[in-house]
Design an enzyme around this catalytic site. Sequence first.
Site, PDB file in Angstrom:
ATOM      1  N   GLN A 267      -7.841  14.558   3.311  1.00 44.08           N
ATOM      2  CA  GLN A 267      -7.144  13.738   2.329  1.00 44.08           C
ATOM      3  C   GLN A 267      -7.986  13.529   1.075  1.00 44.08           C
ATOM      4  OE1 GLN A 267      -6.382   9.233   2.907  1.00 44.08           O
ATOM      5  NE2 GLN A 267      -4.393  10.220   2.869  1.00 44.08           N
TER       6      GLN A 267
ATOM      7  N   LEU B 226     -14.842   5.132  -4.675  1.00 49.64           N
ATOM      8  CA  LEU B 226     -13.435   4.781  -4.497  1.00 49.64           C
ATOM      9  C   LEU B 226     -13.015   3.538  -5.271  1.00 49.64           C
ATOM     10  CD1 LEU B 226     -11.078   5.897  -2.723  1.00 49.64           C
ATOM     11  CD2 LEU B 226     -11.392   3.841  -1.366  1.00 49.64           C
TER      12      LEU B 226
ATOM     13  N   HIS C 279     -11.735  12.165   0.732  1.00 52.79           N
ATOM     14  CA  HIS C 279     -11.753  10.814   1.290  1.00 52.79           C
ATOM     15  C   HIS C 279     -11.719  10.748   2.811  1.00 52.79           C
ATOM     16  CE1 HIS C 279     -11.154   6.533   1.221  1.00 52.79           C
ATOM     17  NE2 HIS C 279      -9.995   6.608   1.819  1.00 52.79           N
TER      18      HIS C 279
ATOM     19  N   ARG D  11      -0.744   9.272  -0.620  1.00 54.03           N
ATOM     20  CA  ARG D  11      -1.895   9.786  -1.377  1.00 54.03           C
ATOM     21  C   ARG D  11      -1.810  11.265  -1.708  1.00 54.03           C
ATOM     22  NH1 ARG D  11      -6.363   6.340   2.031  1.00 54.03           N
ATOM     23  NH2 ARG D  11      -5.819   4.377   1.008  1.00 54.03           N
TER      24      ARG D  11
ATOM     25  N   ARG E 173      -2.792  10.828   5.969  1.00 51.65           N
ATOM     26  CA  ARG E 173      -2.882   9.457   6.478  1.00 51.65           C
ATOM     27  C   ARG E 173      -2.361   8.460   5.438  1.00 51.65           C
ATOM     28  NH1 ARG E 173      -6.552   5.293   5.882  1.00 51.65           N
ATOM     29  NH2 ARG E 173      -8.186   6.513   4.855  1.00 51.65           N
TER      30      ARG E 173
ATOM     31  N   GLU F 131      -6.629   1.752  -3.203  1.00 53.41           N
ATOM     32  CA  GLU F 131      -5.200   1.747  -3.481  1.00 53.41           C
ATOM     33  C   GLU F 131      -4.694   0.309  -3.650  1.00 53.41           C
ATOM     34  OE1 GLU F 131      -3.407   4.804  -1.035  1.00 53.41           O
ATOM     35  OE2 GLU F 131      -1.794   3.382  -0.648  1.00 53.41           O
TER      36      GLU F 131
ATOM     37  N   HIS G 276      -8.150  11.124  -1.980  1.00 52.96           N
ATOM     38  CA  HIS G 276      -7.630   9.841  -2.449  1.00 52.96           C
ATOM     39  C   HIS G 276      -7.428   9.955  -3.961  1.00 52.96           C
ATOM     40  CE1 HIS G 276      -7.332   5.618  -3.389  1.00 52.96           C
ATOM     41  NE2 HIS G 276      -7.406   5.293  -2.113  1.00 52.96           N
TER      42      HIS G 276
ATOM     43  N   PHE H  74       0.852  -1.182   0.000  1.00 53.19           N
ATOM     44  CA  PHE H  74       0.000   0.000   0.000  1.00 53.19           C
ATOM     45  C   PHE H  74       0.892   1.236   0.000  1.00 53.19           C
ATOM     46  CE2 PHE H  74      -4.542   0.847   0.548  1.00 53.19           C
ATOM     47  CZ  PHE H  74      -5.074  -0.395   0.279  1.00 53.19           C
TER      48      PHE H  74
END
Length: 586
Positions: free
Chosen positions: A242, A254, A357, A288, A399, A257, A244, A115
Amino acid sequence: MVHQFDVIIVGAGGAGLRAAVEIPSGYSCAVLTKVHPLRSHTGAAQGGVCAALGNLEEDNPEWHAFDTVKGSDYLGDQDAIEVMCNDAPRAIVELEHMGMPFSRTDEGKIAQRRFGGHTRPLDPDDPDSKRVAVMRACYSADRTGLVMLHTLYENCIKNNVRFFSEYFVTELLVENGVCSGVVAIEILTGEIHTFHAKAVMFATGGDGRIWRITSNAHVGTGDGFMMAYNAGLPLEDMEFMQFHPTGLWKLGILVSEAARGEGGILRNKSGERFMERYAPTVKDLAPRDMVSRAIIQEIREGRGIQGSDGTSYVNLDLTHLDAKIINEKLPEITGFARTYLGVEPTKEGVPIQPTAHYAMGGIPTDVDGRVRLDNKDGIVRGFYAAGECACVSVHGANRLGTNSLLDLIVFGRRGGKAITEFLKSGAELPKLKADAGEWTKAKVAEIKFRQSGEKPAPIRTELQQIMMDECGIFRDAKGLQKAANRIEKLRQQYKNVVIDDKGLQFNTDLLEAIELGNLLDTAKVVVACALNRNESRGGHSREDFPERDDQNWMKHTFAWNNGEAAPKIDYRPVSVTKYKPKKRVY
Ligand SMILES: Cc1cc2nc3c(=O)[nH]c(=O)nc-3n(C[C@H](O)[C@H](O)[C@H](O)COP(=O)(O)OP(=O)(O)OC[C@H]3O[C@@H](n4cnc5c(N)ncnc54)[C@H](O)[C@@H]3O)c2cc1C
């Protein structure tokens, strides 16, 4: 109607349910949620939950902590980050023992995948050696949050936790630094209930619905933030949202990832793997904030792909992946691409754009979920928060993927333990706040009985668009000021909001109107904090202040309700243990 409980938990996502599981059965505990528990946004989480288990390659919690600190752009509190990363392996094994069906390796261990931003040093004995992506995310295909939510819900049922589903909480009762409960509208009947409790925990999730393109469920309207803020408590680091990188183009739904973790590649108009230019080492698996900025830059510089409506996107290319990987590990998200955009991911690129996100900021807490009364060491007696609505702060300015589900189970549990200790220490029912329910009654009456005025939907649409345009991935003072002025106008229009449904039962018109108030006020705080922070860090990218400024800004923002004026702002230092701030390159 007044109910009495030892513990009230507001929110039935991963954080609320994990806390509820922790409360011993000798204490009465109720979970209040505005949707059925299994419809909480945690159920939409796809990609994984991380822990340095080292099941497939060498890993350790210290590397995880380093990545989280670096990913946070050095705004995360390092003591809290160490608590989370050290506890992660235990937390995953615990979930497994509760019955969570993880995907497995051939030997039967919990499977892990790569990730963004999760790395290991190539030479384990030299932490300064080149870092490469590591397999740290545990997962259940691309439905990790769904199975986590089901597992925790089943454990709550087993422990006889009482659920009040479809109760919409409208007031947090705090007076002189003591919390005495909450007020809620029962959605089925419209009746107003007061819940008088020794301890209250908020686990109310995020505020992604402030933006037009978002991955968040419709319930993500920042209610918890605003109830705390309106009760006089501070909010921390609200400027950090954030985006994404991979939302389905125009929809924001979404695409995890995990798609890039399994080998997916981002490509621009000419088919170039552009992330090689922005993050030469980890490429598509950069954090991100960086990938989202790179996508916008490609589009701005004319290398995006233009859609029929004139807006642009880039492609997420999965065509080179084995069909088995797509079908077994990414079934849900590839299904979304087929259903919503009519593209076949095994044969063609999936059009994507960044999508709002995750709220890094929120209700400030210590590592045991105790809510901070101020920016020093004051604590609100009997009030706790965990999950996305809380700011511990482990995510700082950005994050890392899979760290949120981890945050829920680590800090949900710690909050549950702290509440239990508080009850065991002999906590009594505090005096119920005298005017409990008055605000709710007045608000409901005012909205329902107004005969003409402004409809909520156009106000909401305009808010979401201005936030997208002026308070998205890139920001500057001029745009933020424009957004602040516009939001102020919308707030004035909202004072005259009118709805069609005047009834009591399932009055979703009414609930949406109350949620709109929360969206507007949360946006006001986000914009004010973004305008105040004159630097670029993590998810907050100011084009007029493009550099990170550790000298002046390595500190958390604390914002208080200041009535009609912009919020009052002060700061709290970042806790630094062993990771000194460095330039962030990947
Ligand atoms: C599409 C998507 C995919 C994601 N994938 C991942 C992933 O793979 N890994 C990862 O780590 N993170 C992921 N995240 C982030 C993560 O899922 C969330 O941050 C996390 O699940 C939030 O959990 P929570 O328990 O804080 O709140 P939520 O699960 O959002 O639940 C909030 C709860 O609060 C209740 N509530 C809110 N307001 C009120 C009110 N006024 N009255 C009563 N109840 C109220 C709601 O009913 C709900 O039960 C993803 C997020 C999204 C949107």
